[in-house]
Design an enzyme around this catalytic site. Structure first.
Site, mmCIF file in Angstrom:
data_model
loop_
_atom_site.group_PDB
_atom_site.id
_atom_site.type_symbol
_atom_site.label_atom_id
_atom_site.label_comp_id
_atom_site.label_asym_id
_atom_site.label_seq_id
_atom_site.Cartn_x
_atom_site.Cartn_y
_atom_site.Cartn_z
ATOM 1 N N ASP A 45 35.271 27.056 82.451
ATOM 2 C CA ASP A 45 35.675 28.617 82.025
ATOM 3 C C ASP A 45 36.252 29.079 82.441
ATOM 4 O OD1 ASP A 45 32.382 27.713 81.094
ATOM 5 O OD2 ASP A 45 31.596 27.611 83.437
ATOM 6 N N GLY A 46 36.985 28.383 84.374
ATOM 7 C CA GLY A 46 37.895 29.500 84.159
ATOM 8 C C GLY A 46 39.285 29.530 84.036
ATOM 9 N N SER A 151 25.416 36.781 84.859
ATOM 10 C CA SER A 151 23.738 37.202 84.229
ATOM 11 C C SER A 151 22.871 36.169 84.732
ATOM 12 C CB SER A 151 24.290 37.738 82.829
ATOM 13 O OG SER A 151 22.845 37.999 82.489
#
Length: 245
Positions: A45-46, A151
């Site tokens: 993801d990074g 989230s």
């Protein structure tokens, strides 16, 4: 065609990166640092966020335990290069968030978070097609792809990347059963209502703190899209629910 290869600094990835670059060059694809047409992101993801910042279409090669949007298995990269040369892939466009802050325009691929700094809650006023106020530690405005991150950890829903919506997730709200809502509205406006001692609210964009909230903030939900070249089908839900460490 010219591409740039990006990854996190890791000795473990060096053999894979060498194979990726060798495969590209063997098929006549130039590997460049400055002038390039697409980005090969090798990692999770990074790494994908670093590729997004370069502003070119992305080929997402999954390497590591995380990487919910990475569809290319490393062992099939040779096949991917051949298909890339033939144009045998589909384009997926991902909505982003935009906001003007401190005289600068920021773009978020995953989320914009507003977080209290210190002890105590704040009273947030939110306008996103509906209007409401709540006491809590902050809130997160997330894209569908961002719904799988911060989230989700704050009890927000998973939202499929095909949904034209924006997630608004409340962080530790006080005396309200609502934790999150999904809206399809061009802006999300947030301000902090005065209540005694003024709290400091940090603005965090894709995990990076950029400053303090001053007055009202407006997050636009139809920012410039990010294009990812897709070669394989993948299911983020299975990756989220997998039990292996």
């Amino acid at each position: 065609m010219r591409v740039r290869v990006v990854s996190k600094p890791s000795t473990e990835l060096k053999p894979l990166l060498a194979k990726v670059e060798a495969s590209l060059r063997a098929h006549g694809v130039d590997v460049e640092e400055r002038d390039f047409d697409a980005v090969v992101a090798v990692g999770g993801d990074g790494t994908l966020l670093r590729a997004v910042a370069l502003g070119r279409p992305i080929i997402a090669v999954r390497a590591g335990k995380r990487g919910l949007l990475m569809d290319v298995p490393p062992e099939r990269f040779e096949e991917v290069v051949e298909r890339l040369k033939k144009g045998d892939f589909r384009e997926e466009n991902y909505r982003t968030l935009e906001l003007d802050l401190f005289g600068k325009t920021y773009r978020a691929f995953n989320d914009v978070a507003l977080l209290t700094d210190g002890v105590g809650t704040a009273t947030f006023k939110v306008s996103c097609g509906t209007e409401f106020s709540f006491d809590g530690d902050g809130l997160i405005v997330a894209t569908p792809q961002g719904s799988t991150g911060w989230s989700l950890s704050a009890a927000g829903p998973y939202v499929d990347r095909s949904v034209m919506g924006t997630v608004v997730t409340l962080i530790n709200p006080v005396l309200t059963p609502m934790r999150s809502l999904v809206v399809n509205y061009p802006t999300v406006r947030v301000s902090v209502l005065p209540s005694g001692e003024e709290p400091h609210i940090n603005v965090v964009i894709d995990g990076n703190k950029v400053g303090k909230l001053e007055g009202e903030i407006e997050v636009k939900t139809n920012g410039r899209p990010v294009t990812i070249y897709r070669f394989f089908d993948f299911d983020p839900v299975k990756l989220i629910l997998r039990k292996d460490p």
